[in-house]
Write a protein that holds these residues in place. Structure first.
Motif, PDB file in Angstrom:
ATOM      1  N   LEU A  90       4.411  -7.993   3.082  1.00 25.00           N
ATOM      2  CA  LEU A  90       5.553  -8.778   3.533  1.00 25.00           C
ATOM      3  C   LEU A  90       6.822  -7.928   3.615  1.00 25.00           C
ATOM      4  N   LEU A  91       6.941  -6.932   2.742  1.00 20.18           N
ATOM      5  CA  LEU A  91       8.123  -6.053   2.766  1.00 20.18           C
ATOM      6  C   LEU A  91       8.008  -4.960   3.821  1.00 20.18           C
ATOM      7  N   ASP A  92       6.836  -4.333   3.909  1.00 17.47           N
ATOM      8  CA  ASP A  92       6.664  -3.156   4.765  1.00 17.47           C
ATOM      9  C   ASP A  92       5.873  -3.420   6.043  1.00 17.47           C
ATOM     10  N   GLY A  93       5.165  -4.525   6.086  1.00 11.32           N
ATOM     11  CA  GLY A  93       4.346  -4.818   7.262  1.00 11.32           C
ATOM     12  C   GLY A  93       2.975  -4.181   7.221  1.00 11.32           C
ATOM     13  N   ASP A  94       2.740  -3.298   6.249  1.00 13.74           N
ATOM     14  CA  ASP A  94       1.447  -2.619   6.139  1.00 13.74           C
ATOM     15  C   ASP A  94       1.293  -2.063   4.730  1.00 13.74           C
ATOM     16  N   TYR A  95       0.086  -1.617   4.433  1.00 14.10           N
ATOM     17  CA  TYR A  95      -0.195  -1.024   3.120  1.00 14.10           C
ATOM     18  C   TYR A  95      -1.264   0.043   3.287  1.00 14.10           C
ATOM     19  N   THR A  96      -1.079   1.186   2.633  1.00 15.08           N
ATOM     20  CA  THR A  96      -2.054   2.274   2.701  1.00 15.08           C
ATOM     21  C   THR A  96      -2.955   2.221   1.468  1.00 15.08           C
ATOM     22  N   TRP A  97      -4.236   1.936   1.706  1.00 14.03           N
ATOM     23  CA  TRP A  97      -5.207   1.831   0.610  1.00 14.03           C
ATOM     24  C   TRP A  97      -5.651   3.207   0.177  1.00 14.03           C
ATOM     25  N   THR A  98      -5.969   3.361  -1.102  1.00 13.42           N
ATOM     26  CA  THR A  98      -6.461   4.647  -1.602  1.00 13.42           C
ATOM     27  C   THR A  98      -7.946   4.825  -1.309  1.00 13.42           C
ATOM     28  N   VAL A  99      -8.651   3.713  -1.072  1.00 10.54           N
ATOM     29  CA  VAL A  99     -10.074   3.755  -0.753  1.00 10.54           C
ATOM     30  C   VAL A  99     -10.218   3.733   0.761  1.00 10.54           C
ATOM     31  N   GLU A 100     -11.043   4.614   1.304  1.00 11.53           N
ATOM     32  CA  GLU A 100     -11.240   4.683   2.758  1.00 11.53           C
ATOM     33  C   GLU A 100     -12.560   4.025   3.134  1.00 11.53           C
TER      34      GLU A 100
END
Length: 215
Positions: free
Chosen positions: A205-215
């Motif tokens: 909600l703050l950034d519009g996206d999230y980078t997961w540590t698991v691929e």
């Protein structure tokens, strides 16, 4: 009674007997057909139910899908959270287990993966809050961070205590059984998953996206 009348009476009786026999055979066959049809339907329904159950077992996660705890989240965010790389990775392994020990190992790994992701989500959310600090807001980022720290501190204990409670109660109520270990692991997994996804939902909600540590 005249001879001709006797013949007529006898003929009528024979006709009645034949009609009765034919009618009896018809209704008996009809009843058998209905019973056979009913049995076939029961077998078909059972097979369909069994197939549905088997398919459900093969496609269901060992937890309920995540539901938003924020009124401002949309369905797209929730879909992203429920289709995350952690679940994809470990569900693939989980769906191919061949014995109970493998299943328990996967559930344990799955839960630990969420615990690790939780730490990354914490750092990301804290950075996002500090970057988005706005003096016009009624609530400051520091106030939100304080509430987050309270949440962080309660999460691990809640997961452990809930899992242990389910295991101990089942043991007390039903006796020893391998299913209790499953309850312990699946409860811990579901709680760790929810705790982590709540933090990541805030990041979305703050950034519009999230980078997961698991691929």
């Amino acid at each position: 009674m005249k001879k001709s009348e006797k013949i007529i009476v006898t003929f009528v009786c024979i006709v009645c007997l034949i009609s009765g026999f034919v009618a009896g055979q018809y209704f008996n066959n009809k009843s058998n057909e209905e019973n056979f049809s009913s049995e076939n339907n029961s077998i078909t329904d059972y097979k369909a139910e069994k197939t549905t159950d088997e398919n459900t077992e093969k496609t269901d996660y060992p937890f309920n899908l995540y539901q938003s705890f924020l009124s401002s989240s949309g369905t797209k965010v929730i879909e992203k959270l429920n289709n995350n790389p952690i679940d994809k990775k470990y569900y693939d392994k989980y769906s191919r287990v061949t014995d109970l020990q493998q299943e328990q190992d996967i559930l344990t790994e799955w839960s630990k993966a969420y615990e690790q992701e939780f730490e990354n989500a914490k750092k990301t959310l804290e950075s996002s809050l500090q970057a988005k600090s706005n003096s016009e807001n009624h609530i400051t980022s520091d106030e939100v961070l304080e509430k987050l720290n309270n949440y962080y501190n309660n999460c691990p204990g809640y997961a452990d205590s809930t899992g242990e409670l389910s295991c101990y109660f089942e043991e007390f109520n039903s006796g020893h059984g391998t299913g209790h270990i499953y309850d312990l692991l699946s409860n811990s997994l579901e709680i760790n998953r929810e705790n982590t996804l709540r933090i990541i939902e805030c990041v979305y909600l703050l950034d519009g996206d999230y980078t997961w540590t698991v691929e």
